[in-house]
Design an enzyme around this catalytic site. Structure first.
Site, mmCIF file in Angstrom:
data_model
loop_
_atom_site.group_PDB
_atom_site.id
_atom_site.type_symbol
_atom_site.label_atom_id
_atom_site.label_comp_id
_atom_site.label_asym_id
_atom_site.label_seq_id
_atom_site.Cartn_x
_atom_site.Cartn_y
_atom_site.Cartn_z
ATOM 1 N N HIS A 76 -11.049 -5.785 9.534
ATOM 2 C CA HIS A 76 -11.786 -5.564 8.294
ATOM 3 C C HIS A 76 -13.057 -4.747 8.549
ATOM 4 O O HIS A 76 -13.949 -4.720 7.708
ATOM 5 C CB HIS A 76 -12.175 -6.898 7.642
ATOM 6 C CG HIS A 76 -11.007 -7.709 7.170
ATOM 7 N ND1 HIS A 76 -10.208 -8.427 8.034
ATOM 8 C CD2 HIS A 76 -10.505 -7.905 5.932
ATOM 9 C CE1 HIS A 76 -9.264 -9.052 7.344
ATOM 10 N NE2 HIS A 76 -9.407 -8.746 6.075
ATOM 11 N N GLU A 108 0.810 -1.221 0.000
ATOM 12 C CA GLU A 108 0.000 0.000 0.000
ATOM 13 C C GLU A 108 0.839 1.264 0.000
ATOM 14 O O GLU A 108 0.523 2.242 -0.686
ATOM 15 C CB GLU A 108 -0.943 -0.009 1.208
ATOM 16 C CG GLU A 108 -2.063 -1.030 1.123
ATOM 17 C CD GLU A 108 -1.682 -2.432 1.562
ATOM 18 O OE1 GLU A 108 -2.566 -3.318 1.561
ATOM 19 O OE2 GLU A 108 -0.494 -2.650 1.914
#
Length: 676
Positions: free
Chosen positions: A482, A415
């Site tokens: 998540h 990322e």
């Protein structure tokens, strides 16, 4: 060849200069370019002792690398230097008087007094300024190289790092991306033996740093970084290789730092014998000796060049002092220049609401992406599994069939590197949308977002035209990693814009607005809304105003100020309690906030509940509650209340998660507020 003894050990120092096809004039130009930063540094060290500059990171002993490498690149090819690369700036002909103002923190320096020493850039000179974290520079180079490749330009980009910087994860991510995407990047490692005080034997275990190249599937070479002809010729050849084969290359330049990490740190931790050894390998002295041996210049000629440059330096510094003006502090200007100037189009804001069709939240986002890709030919979408697979939530499904893999790009799982590459694309006038697979994973790119994207315009006027899509929120039994709501982490960072739609219409319009905006925008999209929410959405290419809240419904009894899933919860409460006249304000944008709308709803009802899915402590609600208490106290009939999720990680078990969510306490909070 030099032979000498230190501590009863004999050292052989080879400095073989191979001029190849360089003319005498070119050799003399290399010498002048090499000597110039050395003499500037010698002057700066005097000024440092005099208190005329506050800090200095010396590159004495390493000048051949910065100068030779820069001269091997084309003037319009980007370079990402670090704080010991004065030679990059001087070789790119940046005026010393303005550099001196930069080092003094003057208002008419390159960063208007907002940055220090070499933490700045100049798009006119194709130099991208570093941040203190070192490693992020490398991924930015990937983005520039990608832009060159997409535009089919025969160019390469040069990125500097030190041997210490190779220990950072950004080094791995940048080299891996460049290798996987076959990008024309030259990664240049200045191995000077010490990262501040940590020696190489405490930094890595490979024999040579260049050995790492093979692990990434790229070529590499290790050279004498003190030999300017070796540096120049190597980088020149490597540049041609990168362009011809569209591949990255790793160059390890062996050198030594003759001063401390910065002057205050000193050099007591370095054995004195090393200074004696490397003094014999001084890049300036050795090259001057070679020029004399080849009868290209005499000792008198060398002295004349030295005197001429010293005079030039004194003249430039005198001019800088003469031009020095009173530092004017303008608070409005400081605030205004956090963002790149942007005015949303009235035409795009005024859309035909009749030409619309029913769309789910996810479909509205997808349509916004497709229409933006058609509108902006230089828009690139990047993320994990977003091409053929269509992304974790299938938002980008089918886009690769329309726009191809050059513009819909699968990325490695890195990322930080991808967000850095997005910034590099922006340097070359590209737009990009980066999809985080889950908003939770943005932690891996935190540094790039809060220190590179957010600050670059304020630091040196470079816009960061990047949108980061953030699938967020809980309610799906996905557990702590998540399901997080992490928007508040970023709302504290000047330079970012944060939007968080709660309806399909807003999702499309805000996404298009975010992409059109040249500033970095974090676009939060609640996963639970993707397929559960449908409404009529205009078919046209339109914008919703960033920084403008939406009055969902009017009321007189109480105001619920909220965003995202909180809007749905507030509507559900209002439907279940027709006896309460509820006003619902959907913030839509969290940075900037619509303070006028907050003031107006507070004035209308006198009672305010701030509702959000994020945890309570340090959430957006705290900021809004504080602002209302400070600016709207006389309008209140009750204390401002907050309804938020529990101050725990998001639990996996659905019953626990239901209890965690703010909506579990909404009824109780409203009862308390209405009863006050």
């Amino acid at each position: 060849m030099l032979i000498f003894a230190i501590d009863k050990k004999t050292y052989v120092c080879n400095m073989f200069f191979d001029r190849k096809d360089l003319s005498n004039a070119q050799l003399l130009q290399l010498h002048r370019s090499l000597l110039y930063p050395r003499l500037i540094e010698e002057k700066m060290l005097i000024l440092l002792r005099q208190g005329k500059i506050s800090k200095w990171f010396s590159g004495i002993g390493q000048e051949a690398i910065a100068v030779g490498a820069t001269m091997a690149m084309q003037q319009d090819e980007w370079i990402m230097p670090l704080h010991r690369n004065l030679g990059v700036f001087t070789t790119r002909q940046m005026p010393l008087r303005k550099l001196f103002k930069q080092w003094q923190g003057e208002q008419d320096g390159y960063s208007k007094g907002r940055e220090r020493s070499f933490h700045f850039g100049s798009s006119d000179h194709y130099i991208c300024g570093m941040i203190s974290h070192l490693g992020p520079q490398l991924a930015v180079a990937d983005g520039v190289a990608l832009a060159y490749q997409l535009a089919e330009q025969n160019k390469a980009v040069l990125a500097f790092t030190g041997e210490g910087g190779t220990s950072e994860g950004d080094f791995h991510e940048a080299l891996n991306i460049a290798a996987v995407w076959d990008l024309p990047v030259i990664f240049l490692v200045e191995n000077n033996g010490y990262a501040l005080s940590t020696p190489t034997n405490e930094q890595y275990r490979c024999v040579h740093l260049v050995d790492k190249a093979k692990g990434y599937g790229m070529e590499g070479v290790r050279i004498d970084g003190n030999n300017i002809l070796a540096v120049y010729d190597t980088i020149k050849g490597v540049r041609e290789y990168c362009i011809t084969y569209q591949k990255p290359y790793l160059v390890e330049c062996v050198t030594f730092r003759m001063r401390g990490h910065e002057e205050a740190s000193g050099t007591h931790y370095v054995p004195s014998s090393l200074f004696e050894l490397w003094q014999q390998k001084d890049p300036v002295n050795n090259f001057e000796q070679y020029l004399q041996e080849q009868e290209i210049i005499t000792q008198e000629g060398l002295q004349a060049v030295r005197d001429e440059i010293k005079t030039q330096i004194e003249e430039e510094l005198a001019a800088a002092e003469k031009e020095k003006s009173y530092f004017v502090i303008d608070t409005k200007l400081e605030l205004d220049e956090v963002y790149y100037p942007h005015q949303q189009s009235e035409e795009l804001l005024n859309v035909d609401e009749n030409d619309a069709s029913e769309k789910r939240f996810i479909d509205a986002i997808k349509e916004g992406l497709i229409q933006s890709m058609k509108e902006h030919e230089k828009l690139i979408i990047m993320g994990q599994d977003i091409a053929e697979y269509g992304g974790a939530f299938k938002v980008t499904e089918g886009l690769v069939n329309i726009f191809g893999k050059k513009r819909i790009r699968n990325t490695p799982i890195c990322e930080s590197g991808v967000v850095g590459a997005a910034l590099g694309l922006a340097l070359e006038g590209y737009k990009s949308v980066v999809e985080m697979q889950f908003a939770d994973f943005v932690t891996m790119a935190f540094n790039q977002i809060v220190n590179n994207l957010a600050k670059i315009h304020y630091r040196w006027g470079q816009p960061a035209d990047v949108v980061v899509r953030m699938p967020t929120g809980g309610g799906m039994g996905a557990g702590p990693f998540h399901s997080q709501s992490n928007e508040a982490w970023f709302a504290h960072v000047p330079g970012l814009k944060i939007v968080y739609p709660a309806s399909p219409r807003d999702a499309k319009g805000l996404l298009i607005a975010a992409i059109n905006d040249p500033n970095p925008v974090l676009f939060f999209e609640h996963k639970a809304l993707y397929r559960s929410l449908t409404e009529r959405v205009p078919n046209a290419f339109y914008e919703v105003e960033i920084g403008k809240a939406r009055l969902v419904q009017s009321g007189e009894d109480v105001s619920i100020i909220t965003y995202g899933m909180g809007v749905i919860w507030a509507q559900q409460y209002a439907e279940a309690h027709p006896e309460v006249d509820v006003e619902i304000l959907d913030l839509r944008s969290l940075l900037p906030l619509d303070y006028d709308a907050i003031r107006n709803t507070t004035a209308r009802t006198g009672r305010v509940l701030i509702l959000h899915e994020d945890t309570l402590t340090g959430g957006i609600g705290a900021e809004i509650a504080a602002w209302i208490g400070e600016h709207c106290f006389n309008m209140l009939d009750a204390p401002v209340m907050r309804c938020a999720s529990l101050d725990t990680p998001v639990p996996f078990n659905k019953a626990l998660e239901k209890n965690f969510m703010a909506v579990a306490r909404l009824e109780k909070c409203m009862d308390e507020l209405l009863a006050y």
